[in-house]
Design a protein around this motif. Structure first.
Motif, PDB file in Angstrom:
ATOM      1  N   GLU A  78       0.830  -1.199   0.000  1.00 17.42           N
ATOM      2  CA  GLU A  78       0.000   0.000   0.000  1.00 17.42           C
ATOM      3  C   GLU A  78       0.870   1.256   0.000  1.00 17.42           C
ATOM      4  N   TYR A  79       1.930   1.236   0.784  1.00 19.22           N
ATOM      5  CA  TYR A  79       2.831   2.387   0.821  1.00 19.22           C
ATOM      6  C   TYR A  79       3.509   2.582  -0.527  1.00 19.22           C
ATOM      7  N   ILE A  80       3.969   1.485  -1.117  1.00 19.12           N
ATOM      8  CA  ILE A  80       4.622   1.564  -2.430  1.00 19.12           C
ATOM      9  C   ILE A  80       3.643   2.080  -3.484  1.00 19.12           C
ATOM     10  N   LYS A  81       2.400   1.582  -3.440  1.00 20.72           N
ATOM     11  CA  LYS A  81       1.412   2.013  -4.425  1.00 20.72           C
ATOM     12  C   LYS A  81       1.136   3.510  -4.314  1.00 20.72           C
ATOM     13  N   ARG A  82       1.002   4.004  -3.095  1.00 25.55           N
ATOM     14  CA  ARG A  82       0.764   5.441  -2.910  1.00 25.55           C
ATOM     15  C   ARG A  82       1.950   6.252  -3.420  1.00 25.55           C
ATOM     16  N   THR A  83       3.164   5.754  -3.170  1.00 17.39           N
ATOM     17  CA  THR A  83       4.363   6.471  -3.606  1.00 17.39           C
ATOM     18  C   THR A  83       4.461   6.501  -5.129  1.00 17.39           C
ATOM     19  N   VAL A  84       4.269   5.342  -5.758  1.00 17.23           N
ATOM     20  CA  VAL A  84       4.349   5.258  -7.216  1.00 17.23           C
ATOM     21  C   VAL A  84       3.294   6.132  -7.874  1.00 17.23           C
ATOM     22  N   TYR A  85       2.061   6.083  -7.355  1.00 15.17           N
ATOM     23  CA  TYR A  85       0.975   6.878  -7.926  1.00 15.17           C
ATOM     24  C   TYR A  85       1.278   8.366  -7.772  1.00 15.17           C
ATOM     25  N   SER A  86       1.796   8.753  -6.626  1.00 15.04           N
ATOM     26  CA  SER A  86       2.117  10.166  -6.393  1.00 15.04           C
ATOM     27  C   SER A  86       3.140  10.670  -7.406  1.00 15.04           C
ATOM     28  N   ILE A  87       4.142   9.854  -7.685  1.00 12.40           N
ATOM     29  CA  ILE A  87       5.178  10.246  -8.639  1.00 12.40           C
ATOM     30  C   ILE A  87       4.632  10.244 -10.066  1.00 12.40           C
ATOM     31  N   ALA A  88       3.896   9.185 -10.417  1.00 13.25           N
ATOM     32  CA  ALA A  88       3.417   9.025 -11.795  1.00 13.25           C
ATOM     33  C   ALA A  88       2.363  10.069 -12.165  1.00 13.25           C
ATOM     34  N   LYS A  89       1.487  10.397 -11.223  1.00 14.30           N
ATOM     35  CA  LYS A  89       0.364  11.292 -11.514  1.00 14.30           C
ATOM     36  C   LYS A  89       0.595  12.723 -11.035  1.00 14.30           C
ATOM     37  N   GLY A  90       1.645  12.933 -10.307  1.00 15.87           N
ATOM     38  CA  GLY A  90       1.927  14.280  -9.824  1.00 15.87           C
ATOM     39  C   GLY A  90       0.957  14.754  -8.762  1.00 15.87           C
ATOM     40  N   VAL A  91       0.367  13.812  -8.013  1.00 15.12           N
ATOM     41  CA  VAL A  91      -0.524  14.167  -6.905  1.00 15.12           C
ATOM     42  C   VAL A  91       0.150  13.731  -5.614  1.00 15.12           C
ATOM     43  N   ASN A  92      -0.238  14.386  -4.525  1.00 21.72           N
ATOM     44  CA  ASN A  92       0.441  14.120  -3.269  1.00 21.72           C
ATOM     45  C   ASN A  92      -0.387  13.193  -2.389  1.00 21.72           C
ATOM     46  N   LEU A  93      -0.078  11.888  -2.450  1.00 21.80           N
ATOM     47  CA  LEU A  93      -0.706  10.931  -1.554  1.00 21.80           C
ATOM     48  C   LEU A  93       0.199  10.572  -0.384  1.00 21.80           C
ATOM     49  N   ILE A  94       1.424  11.090  -0.407  1.00 25.41           N
ATOM     50  CA  ILE A  94       2.356  10.884   0.699  1.00 25.41           C
ATOM     51  C   ILE A  94       2.287  12.106   1.607  1.00 25.41           C
ATOM     52  N   GLU A  95       1.927  11.876   2.856  1.00 24.94           N
ATOM     53  CA  GLU A  95       1.720  12.957   3.812  1.00 24.94           C
ATOM     54  C   GLU A  95       2.934  13.101   4.734  1.00 24.94           C
ATOM     55  N   PRO A  96       3.173  14.300   5.279  1.00 27.36           N
ATOM     56  CA  PRO A  96       4.250  14.456   6.264  1.00 27.36           C
ATOM     57  C   PRO A  96       4.087  13.512   7.453  1.00 27.36           C
ATOM     58  N   ASN A  97       2.817  13.224   7.811  1.00 28.73           N
ATOM     59  CA  ASN A  97       2.609  12.347   8.962  1.00 28.73           C
ATOM     60  C   ASN A  97       2.961  10.893   8.668  1.00 28.73           C
ATOM     61  N   ASP A  98       3.274  10.559   7.414  1.00 25.08           N
ATOM     62  CA  ASP A  98       3.778   9.216   7.109  1.00 25.08           C
ATOM     63  C   ASP A  98       5.088   8.946   7.839  1.00 25.08           C
ATOM     64  N   ALA A  99       5.798  10.013   8.165  1.00 24.71           N
ATOM     65  CA  ALA A  99       7.082   9.864   8.852  1.00 24.71           C
ATOM     66  C   ALA A  99       6.918   9.295  10.263  1.00 24.71           C
ATOM     67  N   LEU A 100       5.682   9.287  10.783  1.00 24.93           N
ATOM     68  CA  LEU A 100       5.451   8.741  12.119  1.00 24.93           C
ATOM     69  C   LEU A 100       5.831   7.266  12.204  1.00 24.93           C
ATOM     70  N   SER A 101       5.724   6.563  11.075  1.00 19.46           N
ATOM     71  CA  SER A 101       6.103   5.143  11.090  1.00 19.46           C
ATOM     72  C   SER A 101       7.586   4.965  11.413  1.00 19.46           C
ATOM     73  N   LEU A 102       8.374   5.997  11.140  1.00 18.95           N
ATOM     74  CA  LEU A 102       9.816   5.913  11.390  1.00 18.95           C
ATOM     75  C   LEU A 102      10.165   6.048  12.874  1.00 18.95           C
ATOM     76  N   THR A 103       9.195   6.456  13.694  1.00 14.63           N
ATOM     77  CA  THR A 103       9.486   6.583  15.126  1.00 14.63           C
ATOM     78  C   THR A 103       9.774   5.227  15.761  1.00 14.63           C
ATOM     79  N   VAL A 104       9.233   4.151  15.170  1.00 14.99           N
ATOM     80  CA  VAL A 104       9.498   2.813  15.712  1.00 14.99           C
ATOM     81  C   VAL A 104      10.958   2.419  15.499  1.00 14.99           C
ATOM     82  N   PRO A 105      11.491   2.437  14.259  1.00 10.41           N
ATOM     83  CA  PRO A 105      12.910   2.085  14.115  1.00 10.41           C
ATOM     84  C   PRO A 105      13.847   3.062  14.821  1.00 10.41           C
ATOM     85  N   LEU A 106      13.434   4.327  14.932  1.00 15.82           N
ATOM     86  CA  LEU A 106      14.269   5.285  15.655  1.00 15.82           C
ATOM     87  C   LEU A 106      14.359   4.915  17.131  1.00 15.82           C
ATOM     88  N   ALA A 107      13.224   4.518  17.712  1.00 17.11           N
ATOM     89  CA  ALA A 107      13.237   4.088  19.113  1.00 17.11           C
ATOM     90  C   ALA A 107      14.084   2.835  19.281  1.00 17.11           C
TER      91      ALA A 107
END
Length: 431
Positions: free
Chosen positions: A260-289
């Motif tokens: 799902e993450y890959i699909k949103r990223t690919v679509y955002s790049i291919a179509k020039g729309v923003n489906l990737i949100e700044p709050n997506d970075a919250l998932s990185l708090t787990v590996p950071l911890a």
């Protein structure tokens, strides 16, 4: 029933002709089909809510996302007081020029609006804050345990602890679903720990699936269709989807959230729309911890985080895709519908509750329990829903509806039968 017809609308959804289906294409298709005249439609009236977007108590995103669409069912199910109706009238522009595309009914004396009026009265007698506070405590505890076990897995470099962490993240994500139906709040963001995004799911789950389950308008069906197809239509379901899916489903479940993450990223790049949100970075708090407690082995931390993500994805899919809807006994697109096309009765015909979850607020929160009542009143905390059953039973009796329950094992077996089914049910659900 062919690929070009829908039994709950006048038009086949435009978005289903998209080669790459996303929440963006679903919304674009809905704007083309809904006869909302570029504004917001509720029943047979057109409203211009542009000046109300930033005043909306639920947060601006709901109105930003739905501009140009018919929000009738969404408006009815998400507002349980008379205040929103009074506010709405201030923004009316005109009567709609065309009939509604969706043909389900919400009559004043129908099942859903009768049930809704009774629920509104019942809520006045319930200590809603007490049950909501219990849900908040469960969510906070599970969220904390998600980080504790993730960090422990990194500290001890343990795959077993990583798998346990994945389970707690799954539960955190499912409980977060209890919150993103409502006005904006911090708890909804915890949905993002899985690499999925709460805002994306507000479209696919709330605007689409919750309003039109098991239909061609249900994005949670169409998004899976290259891999799984639950619609009993011989024109669109192939042998692989019917039977080979029984073999490859564990592998798909394991990578669903990553895909799902890959699909949103690919679509955002291919179509020039923003489906990737700044709050997506919250998932990185787990590996950071995790890195904080084991900074000497970053590659090992990444490996363990991947294990956590994969195990969380598998558990989430195992619970979510076998929660309520995908059974041969449930109404799917193409099956015969009852004569009474009330939206609430339609919802009940697409759901069979899990009886093994009843009576436990923890299990209901972490396993999509009390599913029928949740679909009918999605903004209510899951802790409140059990207190509404007496009213639901009485209203069902008055309107000859049907509340059905079965075990989780029945759901799991039934889903495989539904994947194989290509013959629509010729008889409508039992009245």
């Amino acid at each position: 029933m062919t690929w070009k017809n829908s039994q709950i609308s006048n038009k086949f959804p435009t978005y289903r002709n998209s080669a790459f289906i996303t929440t963006h294409s679903w919304l674009e298709g809905k704007r083309k089909d809904d006869n909302a005249e570029g504004l917001w439609r509720v029943h047979d009236s057109i409203y211009d809510l542009s000046d109300f977007i930033n005043k909306h108590p639920g947060g601006p995103d709901w109105l930003k996302l739905t501009k140009g669409t018919d929000i009738t069912e969404l408006f009815e199910a998400h507002h349980l007081t008379s205040t929103p109706e009074r506010i709405l009238e201030k923004y009316k522009v005109r009567d709609a020029k065309e009939p509604r595309n969706i043909t389900l009914s919400l009559k004043e004396d129908g099942f859903y609006r009768t049930l809704k009026s009774r629920v509104i009265e019942k809520l006045k007698t319930i200590d809603c804050k007490k049950y909501s506070a219990r849900s908040d405590l469960i969510h906070s505890s599970i969220l904390a345990l998600s980080y504790i076990f993730s960090m422990a897995s990194a500290f001890y470099e343990s795959k077993i602890l990583g798998i346990i962490a994945g389970l707690f993240i799954t539960w955190t994500v499912i409980i977060a679903h209890n919150y993103f139906h409502r006005k904006d709040n911090w708890r909804m963001y915890t949905f993002n720990l899985s690499l999925m995004n709460y805002k994306d799911w507000r479209v696919s789950h709330v605007l689409s699936h919750h309003m039109f389950p098991n239909s061609y308008h249900d994005l949670e069906l169409s998004a899976y269709e290259p891999i799984f197809c639950w619609v009993p239509n011989p024109f669109i379901k192939n042998f692989t989807q019917r039977y080979i899916s029984w073999i490859y489903f564990p592998f798909v479940y394991t990578v669903i959230t990553i895909l799902e993450y890959i699909k949103r990223t690919v679509y955002s790049i291919a179509k020039g729309v923003n489906l990737i949100e700044p709050n997506d970075a919250l998932s990185l708090t787990v590996p950071l911890a995790m890195y904080v407690v084991n900074s000497s082995a970053p590659l090992k931390v990444l490996q363990l985080w991947l294990i956590i993500l994969l195990s969380a994805s598998f558990t989430f899919a195992l619970i979510g895709l076998h929660a309520a809807h995908h059974l041969p006994e449930n109404l799917h697109e193409g099956d015969a519908m009852r004569d009474n096309r009330d939206w609430g009765l339609y919802q009940m015909d697409t759901i069979i509750d899990r009886r093994d979850l009843k009576g436990s607020q923890f299990l209901v929160l972490t396993h999509f329990g009390d599913h029928t009542l949740h679909h009918l009143f999605p903004t209510l905390d899951h802790g409140i829903l059990p207190h509404l059953y007496p009213i639901l039973y009485q209203t069902i009796e008055d309107f000859e509806g049907q509340l059905r329950e079965c075990s989780w094992l029945h759901h799991i077996i039934g889903q495989f039968k539904q994947l194989a089914r290509i013959t629509p049910n010729p008889l409508p659900p039992k009245n």
